[in-house]
Enzyme design. Structure first.
Site, short mmCIF file in Angstrom:
data_model
loop_
_atom_site.label_atom_id
_atom_site.label_comp_id
_atom_site.label_asym_id
_atom_site.label_seq_id
_atom_site.Cartn_x
_atom_site.Cartn_y
_atom_site.Cartn_z
N HIS A 199 -10.19 2.27 0.55
CA HIS A 199 -9.52 0.90 1.40
C HIS A 199 -10.65 1.52 2.88
CE1 HIS A 199 -7.51 -1.92 3.66
NE2 HIS A 199 -6.75 -2.19 2.72
N HIS A 233 0.80 -1.36 -0.21
CA HIS A 233 -0.15 0.23 0.17
C HIS A 233 0.76 1.74 -0.18
CE1 HIS A 233 -3.42 -2.46 0.20
NE2 HIS A 233 -3.89 -2.19 1.70
N GLU A 272 -11.83 -2.98 -2.94
CA GLU A 272 -10.39 -2.53 -3.29
C GLU A 272 -10.60 -2.52 -4.57
OE1 GLU A 272 -7.17 -3.12 -0.50
OE2 GLU A 272 -8.52 -4.52 0.33
C1 BGC Z 1 -5.15 -6.21 2.05
C2 BGC Z 1 -4.55 -6.85 3.50
C3 BGC Z 1 -3.70 -5.71 4.16
C4 BGC Z 1 -4.61 -4.89 4.47
C5 BGC Z 1 -4.72 -3.57 5.47
C6 BGC Z 1 -5.74 -5.24 1.83
O1 BGC Z 1 -5.67 -4.37 1.09
O2 BGC Z 1 -4.88 -7.29 1.09
O3 BGC Z 1 -3.33 -7.81 3.02
O4 BGC Z 1 -3.46 -6.22 5.25
O5 BGC Z 1 -5.15 -4.39 3.35
O6 BGC Z 1 -5.71 -3.07 5.97
#
Ligand code: BGC
Length: 384
Positions: free
Chosen positions: A207, A136, A344
């Site tokens: 998210h 991310h 997402e």
């Molecule tokens: C990921 C997860 C991660 C999470 C964090 C998701 O988009 O795929 O692996 O732990 O985001 O909030």
């Protein structure tokens, strides 16, 4: 005469009172107080903006990470509920164990294996913030920066951020503009645009952690989920795609028909073990024209529904597997294991290292454009 007037006035008052009783009083939502929310971070003012539409749907968004703080939508009886996890103060977000509640994600949504990639002969080393991998956007991804914000009207918020050359290891100054819009059709529409002065991978997403019963109310095992995908991208133990595009047929990853999220999540399947549940990218079946309906969620008791539309080739369905009851959000609600889900829209994880995946490379002179719509509605599930 006086008697007559008194009687007429009395009648008028009675009619007025009756009319006032019939008229629907506007529902006062217990919104987060913008005056008590913010503060200063990195020398910039953190603020909270409120967007509303004609039917009363309301969303509050902060320029800290471009986070959706609360999102109020009606159920089948018109009862409004806040359906995203979050905090009533900036401090809440800064103290949280989960740093991605409601946030914009970038410069690259999801993982890049071994926190590195190459463009031609140049190798770029990124921040490794998820074991050996990059997640991310790194340690200080777009979730942790203060965006410039302009609210021009009640329904739209414009956010912009200039990600400098070298930030978290990425090449190029990347100018990012995101528009959040609340439409009269009860849609939260997110449009992402970006330009760069050096070639760089870009993969922006959102998210929010959704629970259509209400933030912090039970888990999402009983939410019915449809994902419009015949394939997904299996991962290794570090959640990096193996490169395979695998059919969902006959697996717990087949959500082509609406299925309860919890129905198969504990099945003995290696991919579910790696993800500790669902934490995978699905390969969407694109629409013939226009945006693709990527996913649809129904919460059977409230009747709330959420459809996700996008122009992206993939969607990450993350089932809140790492939530563990350690975070207490707005109104003292505790966020338990699988208490919310994320959908997402995105290009596939690790695309910069996987030549067979659709490219995420943005070149100077090109404009990155991505759109995601979360459309809320109701369905009278009891009547079915
Ligand atoms: C990921 C997860 C991660 C999470 C964090 C998701 O988009 O795929 O692996 O732990 O985001 O909030």
């Amino acid at each position: 005469m006086i008697q007559k007037m008194k009687a007429r006035n009395f009648l008028f008052m009675v009619l007025l009172a009756a009319a006032a009783g019939c008229a629907k009083a506007p529902v006062q939502l217990p919104l987060v107080d913008p005056a008590a929310f913010g503060g200063e971070l990195d020398g910039k003012k953190v603020e909270l903006f409120t967007l509303k539409n004609e039917s009363g749907m309301t969303v509050q968004i902060t320029n800290f990470g471009g986070r959706v703080v609360d999102l109020w939508v009606p159920d089948k009886n018109g009862k409004m509920e806040d359906v995203v996890l979050g905090y009533a103060t900036l401090d809440g977000y800064l103290q949280s164990n989960e740093i991605y509640f409601g946030t914009l994600v970038g410069r690259y949504g999801n993982r890049i294996g071994q926190a590195r990639f190459a463009i031609g002969d140049s190798v770029y080393v990124l921040a490794a913030n998820n074991g050996a991998n990059h997640l991310h956007g790194g340690v200080k991804g777009f979730n942790n920066v203060v965006w410039d914000a302009v609210q021009n009207d009640e329904g739209t918020l414009l956010l912009s951020y200039l990600s400098p050359d070298g930030e978290e290891g990425y090449p190029g100054n990347l100018q990012v503009n995101v528009t959040y819009e609340l439409t009269s059709d009860n849609e939260l529409k997110i449009e992402y645009r970006a330009t760069t002065d050096k070639a760089t991978p870009v993969n922006l997403t959102h998210h929010s952690y959704f629970n259509l019963k209400g933030a912090g109310v039970g888990d999402i095992n009983d939410h019915l989920l449809m994902i419009n995908a015949a394939a997904f991208t299996p991962v290794d133990s570090g959640l990096i795609p193996t490169g395979e595009i695998a059919s969902v047929e006959g697996t717990p990853f087949d959500f082509r028909q609406p299925t309860a999220v919890g129905a198969r999540v504990n099945e003995d399947h290696q991919q579910l073990k790696y993800g500790l549940g669902y934490d995978h990218n699905w390969v969407l079946t694109p629409a013939d024209s226009g945006l693709t309906l990527a996913a649809r969620v129904v919460e059977p008791v409230s009747g709330r529904t959420m459809e996700v539309y996008t122009n992206e080739p993939g969607i990450q369905f993350y089932g809140g597997n790492f939530l563990n009851g350690q975070d207490t959000g707005k109104n003292g609600m505790v966020y338990h294991h699988r208490g919310a889900l994320c959908l997402e829209t995105q290009h596939f994880p690790d695309s910069p290292n996987q030549q067979q995946f659709p490219s995420t490379l943005l070149e100077p002179g090109q404009e990155y454009y991505s759109v995601c719509i979360y459309k809320f509605g109701v369905e009278d599930t009891a009547a079915k």
